[in-house]
Each structure stands twice: as structure tokens, then as C-alpha cells.
Design a protein around this motif. Structure first.
Motif, PDB file in Angstrom:
ATOM      1  N   LEU A 192      27.655 -37.260 -20.025  1.00 10.95           N
ATOM      2  CA  LEU A 192      28.064 -37.984 -21.547  1.00 10.95           C
ATOM      3  C   LEU A 192      28.517 -37.231 -22.338  1.00 10.95           C
ATOM      4  O   LEU A 192      28.074 -36.281 -23.468  1.00 10.95           O
ATOM      5  CB  LEU A 192      27.174 -39.291 -21.632  1.00 10.95           C
ATOM      6  CG  LEU A 192      28.095 -39.842 -22.397  1.00 10.95           C
ATOM      7  CD1 LEU A 192      29.060 -40.593 -21.855  1.00 10.95           C
ATOM      8  CD2 LEU A 192      26.703 -41.105 -23.047  1.00 10.95           C
ATOM      9  N   GLN A 193      29.991 -37.389 -22.685  1.00  7.84           N
ATOM     10  CA  GLN A 193      30.654 -36.012 -23.545  1.00  7.84           C
ATOM     11  C   GLN A 193      30.582 -37.120 -24.949  1.00  7.84           C
ATOM     12  O   GLN A 193      30.884 -38.422 -24.487  1.00  7.84           O
ATOM     13  CB  GLN A 193      31.967 -36.194 -23.531  1.00  7.84           C
ATOM     14  CG  GLN A 193      32.127 -35.321 -22.359  1.00  7.84           C
ATOM     15  CD  GLN A 193      33.860 -34.773 -22.133  1.00  7.84           C
ATOM     16  OE1 GLN A 193      34.422 -35.202 -22.898  1.00  7.84           O
ATOM     17  NE2 GLN A 193      33.724 -34.124 -20.465  1.00  7.84           N
ATOM     18  N   ASN A 194      30.887 -37.028 -26.145  1.00  7.60           N
ATOM     19  CA  ASN A 194      30.479 -37.037 -27.463  1.00  7.60           C
ATOM     20  C   ASN A 194      31.823 -38.271 -27.986  1.00  7.60           C
ATOM     21  O   ASN A 194      31.633 -39.849 -28.566  1.00  7.60           O
ATOM     22  CB  ASN A 194      30.941 -36.412 -28.722  1.00  7.60           C
ATOM     23  CG  ASN A 194      29.827 -35.736 -28.955  1.00  7.60           C
ATOM     24  OD1 ASN A 194      28.103 -35.987 -28.185  1.00  7.60           O
ATOM     25  ND2 ASN A 194      29.702 -34.605 -29.678  1.00  7.60           N
ATOM     26  N   SER A 195      32.444 -38.260 -26.728  1.00  6.07           N
ATOM     27  CA  SER A 195      34.096 -39.255 -26.728  1.00  6.07           C
ATOM     28  C   SER A 195      33.659 -40.318 -25.976  1.00  6.07           C
ATOM     29  O   SER A 195      34.175 -41.548 -25.591  1.00  6.07           O
ATOM     30  CB  SER A 195      35.338 -38.846 -25.954  1.00  6.07           C
ATOM     31  OG  SER A 195      35.236 -38.038 -24.965  1.00  6.07           O
ATOM     32  N   GLY A 196      32.402 -40.254 -24.550  1.00  3.03           N
ATOM     33  CA  GLY A 196      31.761 -41.563 -24.531  1.00  3.03           C
ATOM     34  C   GLY A 196      32.455 -41.351 -22.656  1.00  3.03           C
ATOM     35  O   GLY A 196      32.114 -42.121 -21.775  1.00  3.03           O
ATOM     36  N   ARG A 197      33.718 -39.974 -22.276  1.00  3.05           N
ATOM     37  CA  ARG A 197      34.166 -40.086 -21.057  1.00  3.05           C
ATOM     38  C   ARG A 197      32.557 -39.499 -20.635  1.00  3.05           C
ATOM     39  O   ARG A 197      32.143 -38.751 -20.656  1.00  3.05           O
ATOM     40  CB  ARG A 197      34.865 -38.602 -21.309  1.00  3.05           C
ATOM     41  CG  ARG A 197      35.872 -38.605 -19.866  1.00  3.05           C
ATOM     42  CD  ARG A 197      37.044 -38.187 -20.418  1.00  3.05           C
ATOM     43  NE  ARG A 197      37.718 -37.415 -18.695  1.00  3.05           N
ATOM     44  CZ  ARG A 197      38.557 -38.686 -18.029  1.00  3.05           C
ATOM     45  NH1 ARG A 197      38.890 -39.521 -18.839  1.00  3.05           N
ATOM     46  NH2 ARG A 197      38.701 -38.308 -17.292  1.00  3.05           N
ATOM     47  N   LEU A 198      32.441 -40.182 -19.192  1.00  3.17           N
ATOM     48  CA  LEU A 198      31.562 -39.358 -17.968  1.00  3.17           C
ATOM     49  C   LEU A 198      32.220 -38.073 -16.964  1.00  3.17           C
ATOM     50  O   LEU A 198      33.101 -38.159 -17.228  1.00  3.17           O
ATOM     51  CB  LEU A 198      31.729 -40.451 -17.232  1.00  3.17           C
ATOM     52  CG  LEU A 198      30.807 -41.752 -17.677  1.00  3.17           C
ATOM     53  CD1 LEU A 198      30.755 -42.629 -17.075  1.00  3.17           C
ATOM     54  CD2 LEU A 198      29.557 -41.196 -18.621  1.00  3.17           C
ATOM     55  N   SER A 199      31.762 -37.690 -16.748  1.00  2.00           N
ATOM     56  CA  SER A 199      31.766 -36.718 -15.778  1.00  2.00           C
ATOM     57  C   SER A 199      31.053 -36.549 -14.555  1.00  2.00           C
ATOM     58  O   SER A 199      29.978 -36.441 -14.699  1.00  2.00           O
ATOM     59  CB  SER A 199      32.640 -35.236 -16.185  1.00  2.00           C
ATOM     60  OG  SER A 199      31.474 -34.018 -16.740  1.00  2.00           O
TER      61      SER A 199
END
Length: 209
Positions: free
Chosen positions: A142-149
Motif C-alpha cells: 500500500l503506497q502513501n497515495s493509497g494506491r495498491l499493487s
């Protein structure tokens, strides 16, 4: 130690797990996800809930010592041991629609959702009753931007997670079918049920099933 049973690649099973028994989910070859569901054996309307779990455990990074809670705020499974420390409880089981969305150039597969639906149907559990699964060994940063990978699992051959049943359960368990979840290849998942230790001088309870 009881020898583990094997779930073949891209398939799934369902079975009963009694209160106090320990389910050990094993990644025998490494880099393979297992989708896990748990329902109350007394009322399948009660099922593990990622929202309740995140709320009560105050974390999305679940590992040794954390509890998986039900949609009715009851403890269902306690994580007793974990050699990986990275699992996912955000993403839904892969399905036909998952393959159409993310892998349009790949053959369509019914995925973990289809495998779970088929395995759980004899217990009276319908497709609409399948929630977000606890995805053992799945690596979803989970990135700080909220984006998942979705990245390849960090699990290595022989890694495992152990979960103790806090009530009588029906378990659904798969060897995941999605390309990204498993680093592009599909491998089996092993599992075993470990019986709780008996007290000194206390006979083991006979199996009435």
C-alpha cells in the motif's frame, strides 16, 4: 506430526475445523497464495470480516497474535505462528471477471471465487455469501497515495501460517489461480489440521463424525 494434505494448483476445498483445532497452511514451493474463508459451523451467515478485523486489531498487517473476527464481532481464528508476516485481507477472490479485467489476453479461469463457491456449496453457502478472503502469503503493498499493487509473494518453500479456531468453523481454502498474485506461475498449497493437546490423564475425545 500429521502429514499435510495437498490442494492442487488452481483448485480449492472446504472442510470443518473444530474449536481449538489448529489449521496450518503451508506454501510447499514458495511464492504461492492461498485464499482462506471461515464460516460459523452453527450459522453460515456468520463469516470472517476484514472490516471488523481491521477495526478491532487496529492494523491491516495481520500476523502472529492477531485475530480474524466475524461480521458479528466474534473471534473466529487466532494467528499462532507465521513465518512470512505478509498477507492480504483487502482484495476479493479472483474470478471470471478478474481474468476479463486484468488478463484479457489470457484464458478465462473461474479463479478462487469459482473454486470456493463449488467447495462451499454442499454446506449451504451460496456465491453471494463469499466475502473478501484472508489471502495467506499474498503481497499487496500500500503506497502513501493509497494506491495498491499486487507483487509476488515473499514466502519461501516450507513457509507457513498457523491459525487456531476459536469456534466451530467451516473453512474454504484454495491454491490461488491469478497470475499476478503468484508471480506468474501456479503451485499447490499444503495444509494440516493439528488437534489441541489433551490435559494430563485426560483421554482424547472420540471422533463422532
Amino acid at each position: 506430526m500429521i502429514e499435510p494434505s495437498r490442494i492442487p494448483p488452481r483448485s480449492g476445498i472446504a472442510f470443518r475445523l473444530r474449536s481449538g483445532e489448529i489449521l496450518e497452511v503451508i506454501d510447499p514451493h514458495g511464492c504461492q497464495v492461498a485464499d482462506l474463508l471461515a464460516y460459523s459451523a452453527d450459522d453460515v451467515g456468520e463469516v470472517i470480516s476484514n472490516g471488523r478485523t481491521f477495526d478491532y486489531e487496529e492494523t491491516i498487517c495481520l500476523t502472529t497474535g492477531n485475530v480474524l473476527w466475524s461480521n458479528r464481532s466474534r473471534k473466529m481464528l487466532t494467528i499462532l505462528g507465521d513465518t512470512v508476516g505478509r498477507h492480504d485481507f483487502l482484495l476479493t477472490p479472483c474470478s471470471v471477471d478478474t481474468f476479463r479485467h486484468f488478463y484479457p489476453d489470457k484464458p478465462i479461469h473461474h479463479g478462487c471465487f469459482g473454486n470456493l463457491a463449488q467447495a462451499l456449496a454442499p454446506y449451504g453457502i451460496s456465491e453471494d455469501a463469499i466475502p473478501v478472503a484472508f489471502n495467506c502469503f499474498m503481497n499487496v503493498p500500500l503506497q502513501n497515495s493509497g494506491r495498491l499493487s499486487v507483487e509476488p509473494p515473499v514466502s519461501r518453500p516450507g513457509d507457513f501460517i498457523q491459525l487456531r479456531a476459536e469456534c466451530d468453523l467451516i473453512i474454504g481454502l484454495t491454491a490461488c489461480s491469478a497470475y499476478s498474485s503468484n508471480g506468474g506461475s501456479f503451485k499447490p498449497i499444503d495444509y494440516r489440521v493439528i488437534l489441541p493437546p489433551t490435559a494430563p490423564n485426560e483421554p482424547a475425545e472420540a471422533d463422532q463424525s
